[in-house]
Design a protein around this motif. Sequence first.
Motif, PDB file in Angstrom:
ATOM      1  N   GLU A 121      15.649  11.153  12.907  1.00  0.00           N
ATOM      2  CA  GLU A 121      14.916   9.966  13.335  1.00  0.00           C
ATOM      3  C   GLU A 121      14.931   8.868  12.270  1.00  0.00           C
ATOM      4  O   GLU A 121      15.210   7.698  12.567  1.00  0.00           O
ATOM      5  CB  GLU A 121      13.465  10.352  13.652  1.00  0.00           C
ATOM      6  N   ILE A 122      14.618   9.229  11.016  1.00  0.00           N
ATOM      7  CA  ILE A 122      14.447   8.253   9.946  1.00  0.00           C
ATOM      8  C   ILE A 122      15.025   8.819   8.646  1.00  0.00           C
ATOM      9  O   ILE A 122      14.961  10.028   8.406  1.00  0.00           O
ATOM     10  CB  ILE A 122      12.957   7.911   9.707  1.00  0.00           C
ATOM     11  N   TYR A 123      15.545   7.921   7.792  1.00  0.00           N
ATOM     12  CA  TYR A 123      16.113   8.333   6.507  1.00  0.00           C
ATOM     13  C   TYR A 123      15.524   7.494   5.373  1.00  0.00           C
ATOM     14  O   TYR A 123      15.068   6.366   5.570  1.00  0.00           O
ATOM     15  CB  TYR A 123      17.633   8.146   6.514  1.00  0.00           C
ATOM     16  N   HIS A 124      15.591   8.054   4.167  1.00  0.00           N
ATOM     17  CA  HIS A 124      15.159   7.358   2.957  1.00  0.00           C
ATOM     18  C   HIS A 124      16.215   6.313   2.591  1.00  0.00           C
ATOM     19  O   HIS A 124      17.407   6.613   2.570  1.00  0.00           O
ATOM     20  CB  HIS A 124      14.993   8.366   1.818  1.00  0.00           C
ATOM     21  N   PRO A 125      15.821   5.075   2.273  1.00  0.00           N
ATOM     22  CA  PRO A 125      16.805   4.019   2.038  1.00  0.00           C
ATOM     23  C   PRO A 125      17.575   4.150   0.729  1.00  0.00           C
ATOM     24  O   PRO A 125      18.657   3.560   0.596  1.00  0.00           O
ATOM     25  CB  PRO A 125      15.957   2.745   2.038  1.00  0.00           C
ATOM     26  N   LEU A 126      17.054   4.897  -0.232  1.00  0.00           N
ATOM     27  CA  LEU A 126      17.697   4.996  -1.540  1.00  0.00           C
ATOM     28  C   LEU A 126      18.458   6.304  -1.741  1.00  0.00           C
ATOM     29  O   LEU A 126      19.428   6.340  -2.504  1.00  0.00           O
ATOM     30  CB  LEU A 126      16.652   4.851  -2.663  1.00  0.00           C
ATOM     31  N   THR A 127      18.032   7.363  -1.061  1.00  0.00           N
ATOM     32  CA  THR A 127      18.668   8.679  -1.247  1.00  0.00           C
ATOM     33  C   THR A 127      19.408   9.172  -0.016  1.00  0.00           C
ATOM     34  O   THR A 127      20.217  10.086  -0.116  1.00  0.00           O
ATOM     35  CB  THR A 127      17.612   9.726  -1.631  1.00  0.00           C
ATOM     36  N   GLY A 128      19.107   8.601   1.156  1.00  0.00           N
ATOM     37  CA  GLY A 128      19.703   9.093   2.390  1.00  0.00           C
ATOM     38  C   GLY A 128      19.084  10.384   2.889  1.00  0.00           C
ATOM     39  O   GLY A 128      19.530  10.946   3.895  1.00  0.00           O
ATOM     40  N   GLU A 129      18.046  10.873   2.224  1.00  0.00           N
ATOM     41  CA  GLU A 129      17.393  12.099   2.670  1.00  0.00           C
ATOM     42  C   GLU A 129      16.624  11.844   3.977  1.00  0.00           C
ATOM     43  O   GLU A 129      16.167  10.732   4.234  1.00  0.00           O
ATOM     44  CB  GLU A 129      16.422  12.600   1.608  1.00  0.00           C
ATOM     45  N   ILE A 130      16.512  12.877   4.796  1.00  0.00           N
ATOM     46  CA  ILE A 130      15.667  12.788   5.983  1.00  0.00           C
ATOM     47  C   ILE A 130      14.225  12.615   5.510  1.00  0.00           C
ATOM     48  O   ILE A 130      13.704  13.408   4.733  1.00  0.00           O
ATOM     49  CB  ILE A 130      15.826  14.048   6.856  1.00  0.00           C
ATOM     50  N   TYR A 131      13.597  11.540   5.979  1.00  0.00           N
ATOM     51  CA  TYR A 131      12.340  11.103   5.370  1.00  0.00           C
ATOM     52  C   TYR A 131      11.513  10.353   6.403  1.00  0.00           C
ATOM     53  O   TYR A 131      11.970   9.377   6.980  1.00  0.00           O
ATOM     54  CB  TYR A 131      12.686  10.196   4.178  1.00  0.00           C
ATOM     55  N   GLY A 132      10.290  10.819   6.623  1.00  0.00           N
ATOM     56  CA  GLY A 132       9.450  10.212   7.647  1.00  0.00           C
ATOM     57  C   GLY A 132       8.631   9.035   7.189  1.00  0.00           C
ATOM     58  O   GLY A 132       8.026   8.343   8.002  1.00  0.00           O
ATOM     59  N   GLY A 133       8.590   8.796   5.882  1.00  0.00           N
ATOM     60  CA  GLY A 133       7.846   7.654   5.369  1.00  0.00           C
ATOM     61  C   GLY A 133       6.352   7.914   5.248  1.00  0.00           C
ATOM     62  O   GLY A 133       5.835   8.973   5.621  1.00  0.00           O
TER      63      GLY A 133
ATOM     64  N   ARG B 169       0.821  -1.216   0.000  1.00  0.00           N
ATOM     65  CA  ARG B 169       0.000   0.000   0.000  1.00  0.00           C
ATOM     66  C   ARG B 169       0.858   1.271   0.000  1.00  0.00           C
ATOM     67  O   ARG B 169       0.392   2.330  -0.412  1.00  0.00           O
ATOM     68  CB  ARG B 169      -0.961   0.002   1.182  1.00  0.00           C
ATOM     69  N   TYR B 170       2.098   1.170   0.463  1.00  0.00           N
ATOM     70  CA  TYR B 170       3.001   2.321   0.421  1.00  0.00           C
ATOM     71  C   TYR B 170       3.781   2.355  -0.887  1.00  0.00           C
ATOM     72  O   TYR B 170       3.998   3.423  -1.462  1.00  0.00           O
ATOM     73  CB  TYR B 170       3.969   2.277   1.601  1.00  0.00           C
ATOM     74  N   ALA B 171       4.171   1.199  -1.372  1.00  0.00           N
ATOM     75  CA  ALA B 171       4.868   1.135  -2.663  1.00  0.00           C
ATOM     76  C   ALA B 171       3.975   1.662  -3.777  1.00  0.00           C
ATOM     77  O   ALA B 171       4.451   2.340  -4.701  1.00  0.00           O
ATOM     78  CB  ALA B 171       5.293  -0.297  -2.950  1.00  0.00           C
ATOM     79  N   GLU B 172       2.690   1.383  -3.700  1.00  0.00           N
ATOM     80  CA  GLU B 172       1.743   1.865  -4.714  1.00  0.00           C
ATOM     81  C   GLU B 172       1.674   3.385  -4.758  1.00  0.00           C
ATOM     82  O   GLU B 172       1.299   3.964  -5.777  1.00  0.00           O
ATOM     83  CB  GLU B 172       0.358   1.289  -4.441  1.00  0.00           C
ATOM     84  N   ARG B 173       2.052   4.032  -3.660  1.00  0.00           N
ATOM     85  CA  ARG B 173       2.036   5.492  -3.596  1.00  0.00           C
ATOM     86  C   ARG B 173       3.415   6.088  -3.862  1.00  0.00           C
ATOM     87  O   ARG B 173       3.655   7.265  -3.622  1.00  0.00           O
ATOM     88  CB  ARG B 173       1.502   5.947  -2.232  1.00  0.00           C
ATOM     89  N   GLY B 174       4.337   5.254  -4.301  1.00  0.00           N
ATOM     90  CA  GLY B 174       5.643   5.743  -4.723  1.00  0.00           C
ATOM     91  C   GLY B 174       6.615   6.021  -3.605  1.00  0.00           C
ATOM     92  O   GLY B 174       7.580   6.787  -3.792  1.00  0.00           O
ATOM     93  N   GLY B 175       6.408   5.420  -2.432  1.00  0.00           N
ATOM     94  CA  GLY B 175       7.314   5.681  -1.316  1.00  0.00           C
ATOM     95  C   GLY B 175       7.552   4.444  -0.482  1.00  0.00           C
ATOM     96  O   GLY B 175       7.316   3.308  -0.929  1.00  0.00           O
ATOM     97  N   PHE B 176       7.987   4.678   0.722  1.00  0.00           N
ATOM     98  CA  PHE B 176       8.251   3.598   1.670  1.00  0.00           C
ATOM     99  C   PHE B 176       7.441   3.858   2.933  1.00  0.00           C
ATOM    100  O   PHE B 176       7.227   5.001   3.338  1.00  0.00           O
ATOM    101  CB  PHE B 176       9.737   3.542   2.028  1.00  0.00           C
ATOM    102  N   GLY B 177       6.985   2.782   3.554  1.00  0.00           N
ATOM    103  CA  GLY B 177       6.234   2.924   4.790  1.00  0.00           C
ATOM    104  C   GLY B 177       7.101   3.472   5.907  1.00  0.00           C
ATOM    105  O   GLY B 177       8.312   3.272   5.928  1.00  0.00           O
ATOM    106  N   ARG B 178       6.466   4.142   6.826  1.00  0.00           N
ATOM    107  CA  ARG B 178       7.210   4.684   7.965  1.00  0.00           C
ATOM    108  C   ARG B 178       7.959   3.567   8.705  1.00  0.00           C
ATOM    109  O   ARG B 178       9.074   3.768   9.186  1.00  0.00           O
ATOM    110  CB  ARG B 178       6.254   5.409   8.911  1.00  0.00           C
ATOM    111  N   HIS B 179       7.347   2.394   8.772  1.00  0.00           N
ATOM    112  CA  HIS B 179       7.954   1.271   9.465  1.00  0.00           C
ATOM    113  C   HIS B 179       8.220   0.094   8.524  1.00  0.00           C
ATOM    114  O   HIS B 179       8.277  -1.059   8.965  1.00  0.00           O
ATOM    115  CB  HIS B 179       7.063   0.820  10.627  1.00  0.00           C
TER     116      HIS B 179
END
Length: 217
Positions: A92-104, A38-48
């Motif tokens: 707190e959290i980072y994007h796994p592909l870009t390393g950007e600060i990202y809350g998911g 459900r998160y991949a379908e929205r073009g991102g990653f889940g918070r958890h």
Amino acid sequence: HAFALLFDIASAEQASSILENLHQTPYGIACLWPTFARYAERGGFGRHSGTIWPFINAFWAEAALKYGRYGIFDKEFFTLTALINRYAQCAEIYHPLTGEIYGGLQEAGKGESGWEWESCARQSWSASGYVRMLLFGVLGMRFDAKGVAFAPYLPAEIDWLEINDLPYRRARLDIRIERGDTSPGAVRIDGQTARPFLPAGAEGKHTVEVMLPSALG
């Protein structure tokens, strides 16, 4: 998975399988992989799911080091070091592909989609995870009721590490781990040759120095 390794729950065969097969992202091990559909379908990653939570990476790095997987430890340690320097903080959290600060992404979020969550700034659990890598990983500190032992590991890119005025019970420690051709394996406590151990009853200021072989971590 990290706890299964750290607490000796996994058998040797299971530990090997875990270390070989867990998915690695460009910015270290994700908290869970793959992200939920459900998160991949929205073009991102889940918070958890799919995101980088530094304290998880710290436990994973320590578990890998316990089993002699130095490359895994090095990647997690240097990746988190780079992220801390990049943003001048421990997010707190980072994007796994870009390393950007990202809350998911997660339900009941914000933004136009209503799914976007914040990555909070200056998180103590992220910072303490990084400190754990230094104390338990690089310095190799091992605590029990009798005292603290030292079994350090220096990645190839590091020639020395020094931490000063570290509180330990009633003592304050200056610790230096150094790589060199002279006296590899030598340990000095307060300038005297000793085994790599400080008793729990130590008080006041103490200096711990460990010399590692130049060609090894």
